[in-house]
Write an enzyme that holds these catalytic residues in place. Sequence first.
Site, short mmCIF file in Angstrom:
data_model
loop_
_atom_site.label_atom_id
_atom_site.label_comp_id
_atom_site.label_asym_id
_atom_site.label_seq_id
_atom_site.Cartn_x
_atom_site.Cartn_y
_atom_site.Cartn_z
N LYS A 76 0.83 -1.21 0.00
CA LYS A 76 0.00 0.00 0.00
C LYS A 76 0.86 1.27 0.00
CE LYS A 76 -2.24 -1.35 3.68
NZ LYS A 76 -1.49 -2.61 3.84
N THR A 77 1.88 1.28 0.85
CA THR A 77 2.77 2.45 0.89
C THR A 77 3.48 2.60 -0.45
OG1 THR A 77 3.12 2.01 3.24
CG2 THR A 77 4.68 3.52 2.18
N ASP A 121 -1.71 6.54 6.18
CA ASP A 121 -1.67 5.12 6.47
C ASP A 121 -2.59 4.85 7.67
OD1 ASP A 121 -0.89 2.54 6.14
OD2 ASP A 121 1.15 2.79 6.90
N THR A 170 -5.92 -1.57 6.78
CA THR A 170 -5.94 -3.03 6.82
C THR A 170 -7.35 -3.48 7.21
OG1 THR A 170 -5.14 -2.82 9.09
CG2 THR A 170 -3.52 -3.39 7.42
N ARG A 229 6.43 -8.29 1.59
CA ARG A 229 7.35 -7.92 2.70
C ARG A 229 8.00 -9.17 3.28
NH1 ARG A 229 4.64 -4.28 6.27
NH2 ARG A 229 5.81 -2.63 5.23
N1 LIG Z 1 3.91 -5.43 -5.97
C1 LIG Z 1 5.12 -5.36 -5.44
N2 LIG Z 1 6.21 -5.55 -6.21
C2 LIG Z 1 7.44 -5.51 -5.65
N3 LIG Z 1 7.69 -5.26 -4.36
C3 LIG Z 1 6.65 -5.04 -3.56
C4 LIG Z 1 5.32 -5.07 -4.06
N4 LIG Z 1 4.47 -4.81 -3.05
C5 LIG Z 1 5.23 -4.63 -1.95
N5 LIG Z 1 6.53 -4.77 -2.25
C6 LIG Z 1 7.65 -4.67 -1.32
O1 LIG Z 1 7.20 -5.11 -0.03
C7 LIG Z 1 7.64 -4.22 0.98
C8 LIG Z 1 6.44 -3.77 1.79
O2 LIG Z 1 5.58 -2.98 1.00
P1 LIG Z 1 4.76 -1.75 1.61
O3 LIG Z 1 5.53 -1.06 2.70
O4 LIG Z 1 4.32 -0.93 0.47
O5 LIG Z 1 3.53 -2.50 2.26
P2 LIG Z 1 2.27 -1.89 3.00
O6 LIG Z 1 1.07 -2.59 2.48
O7 LIG Z 1 2.29 -0.41 2.93
O8 LIG Z 1 2.51 -2.33 4.49
P3 LIG Z 1 1.90 -1.64 5.82
O9 LIG Z 1 0.47 -2.02 5.88
O10 LIG Z 1 2.73 -2.28 6.91
O11 LIG Z 1 2.10 -0.17 5.70
C9 LIG Z 1 8.39 -3.09 0.27
O12 LIG Z 1 9.75 -3.31 0.42
C10 LIG Z 1 8.05 -3.23 -1.17
O13 LIG Z 1 9.17 -3.00 -1.97
#
Ligand SMILES: Nc1ncnc2c1ncn2[C@@H]1O[C@H](COP(=O)(O)OP(=O)(O)OP(=O)(O)O)[C@@H](O)[C@H]1O
Length: 361
Positions: A76-77, A121, A170, A229
């Site tokens: 998401k981030t 977030d 989430t 992740r």
């Molecule tokens: N589709 C994708 N392709 C490549 N890498 C990804 C992808 N999605 C996530 N990642 C990798 O996974 C890691 C976590 O992603 P991210 O921080 O965006 O998750 P999030 O959903 O925001 O988590 P949170 O809910 O904890 O904020 C990052 O290092 C990112 O590079």
Amino acid sequence: MSGHDDGRGAEERLVSGDAASPEEEVIEAALRPKQLDDFIGQDRVREQLSLVLHSALRRGRTPDHVLLSGGPGLGKTTLAMIIAAELGRPLRISSGPAIERAGDLAAILSTLSEGEVLFLDEIHRMARPAEEMLYMAMEDFRVDVVVGKGPGATAIPLDIAPFTLVGATTRAGMLPGPLRDRFGFVAHMDFYGPAELEVIVQRSARLLDVRIDDDAAAEVAGRSRGTPRIANRLLRRVRDFAEVRTGGEVTRDSARAALKLYEVDERGLDRLDRAVLGSLLRKFGGGPVGLSTLAVSVGEEPETVEVVAEPFLVRQGLLARTPRGRIATPAAWAHLGLTAPPTAPLAGALFDLDEPGTGTD
Ligand SMILES: Nc1ncnc2c1ncn2[C@@H]1O[C@H](COP(=O)(O)OP(=O)(O)OP(=O)(O)O)[C@@H](O)[C@H]1O
């Protein structure tokens, strides 16, 4: 970055979707895809988002507000950053828990530049008064700033620059209807399939200068619980193992040996998951058994079992919650290499019954 308040730090768990530490966040930043084309998987979301962004760009307007919902670590981030990059606009990052008062939000909104992307977030954890301020800001690009106190207080309307809100949650179900309705585009992010995770592992390996063969990448992907992740985290652990023990290149055998050492099995279950499942099978004959009893049997708090271990076990079809307690499925017996006694519950008949009052996944 979402976290569990269960007294068990995510840093202890290799297979938790939550971000673990500031150091991990630095590594993650380096691994984040920067453009929509580099974002792997989530094809439907990617295509829909691309249309939203590019049509807004063509019309010279700020795009609709975007809500991203999905579990921790699904990207998401990363997508929020990509949205700002695709639009060529700056990104401001904050989070629901950081906004305790309406004034905190007003301070952010009033300093946004035209077209800026605001990423909030854990938007479901924002304070109520701030939430109400956000409704008006999203709809009319205006906020009411209250000056003074008591009967003499007055609301002064303040125009703010048109912006695009990207909210992440989430728990989409916990968002109040009026807030959800103000997002023009809602994207539900699913868990990733093994083939997508394999590509993510290979891409991350390239960026981290790790030599990994295809079988090993598949091995890591298969144990990553559908979550990028976790895939990236397991990759770093198998890299460490290969560097120290087997001369550098990550092969299937070295990946397997490393993941055995870290107690992450072929389905991505870790020590806690296996303890819960093992206890349910060995001590309670597959159930049904109440959550508290099951938790005591593995020396954990009920909340830890319910929030940390169970959702994945349920998702994997290994455990079911029923009105009479937790039961193991036939797949659970098979996974731990045990034979179900003839008295084991016929779990299949009860799968879709949720135990009342035990929370959701
Ligand atoms: N589709 C994708 N392709 C490549 N890498 C990804 C992808 N999605 C996530 N990642 C990798 O996974 C890691 C976590 O992603 P991210 O921080 O965006 O998750 P999030 O959903 O925001 O988590 P949170 O809910 O904890 O904020 C990052 O290092 C990112 O590079």
